[in-house]
Design a protein around this motif. Sequence first.
Motif, mmCIF file in Angstrom:
data_model
loop_
_atom_site.group_PDB
_atom_site.id
_atom_site.type_symbol
_atom_site.label_atom_id
_atom_site.label_comp_id
_atom_site.label_asym_id
_atom_site.label_seq_id
_atom_site.Cartn_x
_atom_site.Cartn_y
_atom_site.Cartn_z
ATOM 1 N N GLU A 13 0.786 -1.232 0.000
ATOM 2 C CA GLU A 13 0.000 0.000 0.000
ATOM 3 C C GLU A 13 0.820 1.285 0.000
ATOM 4 O O GLU A 13 0.465 2.232 -0.684
ATOM 5 C CB GLU A 13 -0.958 0.016 1.203
ATOM 6 C CG GLU A 13 -2.124 -0.947 1.053
ATOM 7 C CD GLU A 13 -3.025 -0.623 -0.142
ATOM 8 O OE1 GLU A 13 -3.182 0.564 -0.479
ATOM 9 O OE2 GLU A 13 -3.564 -1.557 -0.736
ATOM 10 N N ASN A 14 1.883 1.355 0.797
ATOM 11 C CA ASN A 14 2.674 2.579 0.909
ATOM 12 C C ASN A 14 4.148 2.279 0.668
ATOM 13 O O ASN A 14 4.559 1.127 0.632
ATOM 14 C CB ASN A 14 2.505 3.204 2.301
ATOM 15 C CG ASN A 14 1.065 3.581 2.595
ATOM 16 O OD1 ASN A 14 0.394 4.167 1.760
ATOM 17 N ND2 ASN A 14 0.590 3.236 3.778
ATOM 18 N N ASN A 43 -1.713 6.052 -1.892
ATOM 19 C CA ASN A 43 -3.138 6.071 -2.207
ATOM 20 C C ASN A 43 -3.918 7.102 -1.395
ATOM 21 O O ASN A 43 -4.877 7.685 -1.887
ATOM 22 C CB ASN A 43 -3.753 4.689 -1.977
ATOM 23 C CG ASN A 43 -3.134 3.634 -2.877
ATOM 24 O OD1 ASN A 43 -3.079 3.811 -4.084
ATOM 25 N ND2 ASN A 43 -2.648 2.546 -2.294
ATOM 26 N N ARG A 100 -12.352 0.678 3.463
ATOM 27 C CA ARG A 100 -12.493 -0.666 2.887
ATOM 28 C C ARG A 100 -13.709 -1.374 3.483
ATOM 29 O O ARG A 100 -13.693 -2.581 3.687
ATOM 30 C CB ARG A 100 -11.215 -1.477 3.122
ATOM 31 C CG ARG A 100 -9.998 -0.977 2.319
ATOM 32 C CD ARG A 100 -10.176 -1.223 0.839
ATOM 33 N NE ARG A 100 -9.072 -0.715 0.037
ATOM 34 C CZ ARG A 100 -8.067 -1.459 -0.436
ATOM 35 N NH1 ARG A 100 -8.007 -2.740 -0.137
ATOM 36 N NH2 ARG A 100 -7.138 -0.924 -1.188
ATOM 37 N N ASP A 106 -6.739 -3.670 10.345
ATOM 38 C CA ASP A 106 -5.737 -4.450 9.603
ATOM 39 C C ASP A 106 -4.713 -5.021 10.586
ATOM 40 O O ASP A 106 -3.521 -5.080 10.289
ATOM 41 C CB ASP A 106 -5.040 -3.541 8.577
ATOM 42 C CG ASP A 106 -4.164 -4.307 7.590
ATOM 43 O OD1 ASP A 106 -4.488 -5.476 7.281
ATOM 44 O OD2 ASP A 106 -3.167 -3.739 7.132
ATOM 45 N N ASP A 121 1.115 0.540 11.515
ATOM 46 C CA ASP A 121 0.444 0.560 10.212
ATOM 47 C C ASP A 121 -1.055 0.796 10.369
ATOM 48 O O ASP A 121 -1.879 -0.074 10.127
ATOM 49 C CB ASP A 121 0.721 -0.726 9.428
ATOM 50 C CG ASP A 121 0.430 -0.547 7.942
ATOM 51 O OD1 ASP A 121 -0.078 0.535 7.564
ATOM 52 O OD2 ASP A 121 0.707 -1.474 7.158
ATOM 53 N N TYR A 133 -2.885 2.746 8.535
ATOM 54 C CA TYR A 133 -3.361 3.462 7.358
ATOM 55 C C TYR A 133 -4.542 2.798 6.652
ATOM 56 O O TYR A 133 -4.941 3.209 5.574
ATOM 57 C CB TYR A 133 -2.188 3.722 6.421
ATOM 58 C CG TYR A 133 -1.096 4.479 7.159
ATOM 59 C CD1 TYR A 133 -1.358 5.748 7.681
ATOM 60 C CD2 TYR A 133 0.142 3.914 7.403
ATOM 61 C CE1 TYR A 133 -0.407 6.434 8.413
ATOM 62 C CE2 TYR A 133 1.115 4.588 8.124
ATOM 63 C CZ TYR A 133 0.833 5.848 8.627
ATOM 64 O OH TYR A 133 1.784 6.524 9.356
ATOM 65 N N PHE A 134 -5.145 1.785 7.307
ATOM 66 C CA PHE A 134 -6.471 1.306 6.930
ATOM 67 C C PHE A 134 -7.489 1.623 8.019
ATOM 68 O O PHE A 134 -8.633 1.167 7.944
ATOM 69 C CB PHE A 134 -6.461 -0.206 6.683
ATOM 70 C CG PHE A 134 -5.914 -0.594 5.336
ATOM 71 C CD1 PHE A 134 -6.572 -0.242 4.169
ATOM 72 C CD2 PHE A 134 -4.731 -1.316 5.236
ATOM 73 C CE1 PHE A 134 -6.079 -0.598 2.925
ATOM 74 C CE2 PHE A 134 -4.227 -1.680 3.995
ATOM 75 C CZ PHE A 134 -4.900 -1.317 2.843
ATOM 76 N N SER A 156 -9.983 -7.653 -1.136
ATOM 77 C CA SER A 156 -8.830 -6.785 -1.372
ATOM 78 C C SER A 156 -7.690 -7.561 -2.011
ATOM 79 O O SER A 156 -6.977 -7.037 -2.871
ATOM 80 C CB SER A 156 -8.378 -6.115 -0.083
ATOM 81 O OG SER A 156 -7.927 -7.054 0.857
ATOM 82 N N ASP A 214 -6.015 -6.760 -5.635
ATOM 83 C CA ASP A 214 -4.574 -6.543 -5.811
ATOM 84 C C ASP A 214 -3.964 -7.568 -6.767
ATOM 85 O O ASP A 214 -3.023 -7.262 -7.494
ATOM 86 C CB ASP A 214 -3.856 -6.614 -4.464
ATOM 87 C CG ASP A 214 -4.164 -5.421 -3.577
ATOM 88 O OD1 ASP A 214 -4.477 -4.345 -4.123
ATOM 89 O OD2 ASP A 214 -4.090 -5.558 -2.350
#
Length: 322
Positions: A35-36, A59, A146, A197, A215, A217-218, A284, A288
């Motif tokens: 993702e990052n 994103n 999500r 996540d 992490d 970021y979700f 997801s 991906d």
Amino acid sequence: MAVFTPVTLDDVQQWITQFPLGKPIALKGIASGIENSNFFLDIEQGAQVQQYVLTIFENLSFEQLPFYLQLMRHLADRQVLVPAPIANNQGELIVALHGKPAAIVTKLEGSSQMAPQPVHCAEVGAMLARMHLAGCDYPLQQPNLRGLDWWNATTPKVLPHLSDSNAHLLRVEMHFQEAFAGCDTYKQLQTGPVHADLFRNNVMFDGERLTGFFDFYFAGCDTWLFDVAVTVNDWCIDLATGVLDVARVRSLLDAYHGVRPFTDAEQTAWQPMLRAGALRFWLSRLYDYYQPREAEMLTPHDPTHFERILRERIATLAPKLF
């Protein structure tokens, strides 16, 4: 995470002068995830070298990111073990690097525990409950990006790639989850900021001591039970089959319940929510896998792992919450 945006130590030298940190002496890309762009950043501070994590967001936008970075700061200030974002000299947590939003956070001690035992699961359960309670007074709002809306948008993009059996599974489960999200029980579930996540590779341990969640970021605002389900679906399973390990499930749920007791509505919603957690990551991973993005280091996760977990959650009752 996977390196989508190449960055060199020379790039960082001038950029980092806006932070009250010191001189950067080493930069290394972290080759995992999708993702990052993440890097370990070594900074000389007097006679010592301190390591941080530099993240370039591929994103998420400048407008979306305050929710995540300020949430981490909020939790850290309330003794939840998370990386602490570093503000620049103007007090900003998010700054541009190569035209993309970037942030620096403290690095947690220890390493990921990829073969967890019940003692590790208990640590995760208790900290997750403390995190949920600490987020109760967090003022910013942002939905889980999500969540159900994303599932609905993504399903038609992946359906053409699936076998008849898997396409049927996806359609049926989406119908089930839409109905579940509209029922009275779901509306009674407690909500707030969630990690969303919390897999094994997003938690650090030093031996049996949990040193932090990372992490975020979700993260978003969702039901706390969804967060618990996502966590159990990774920490408490046999990886080859997706079958729940009862001892690990019990340890995680009992530790969580001891800090923030589950409700009767959550008990009723538990099995559907385990299915929701499996569906979210099956979707997801399908996305991906079939819609890959270019990156220097990128290995999409196997979608069949969460297909197995979803089928197992549909077929077999899980241990009760309490």
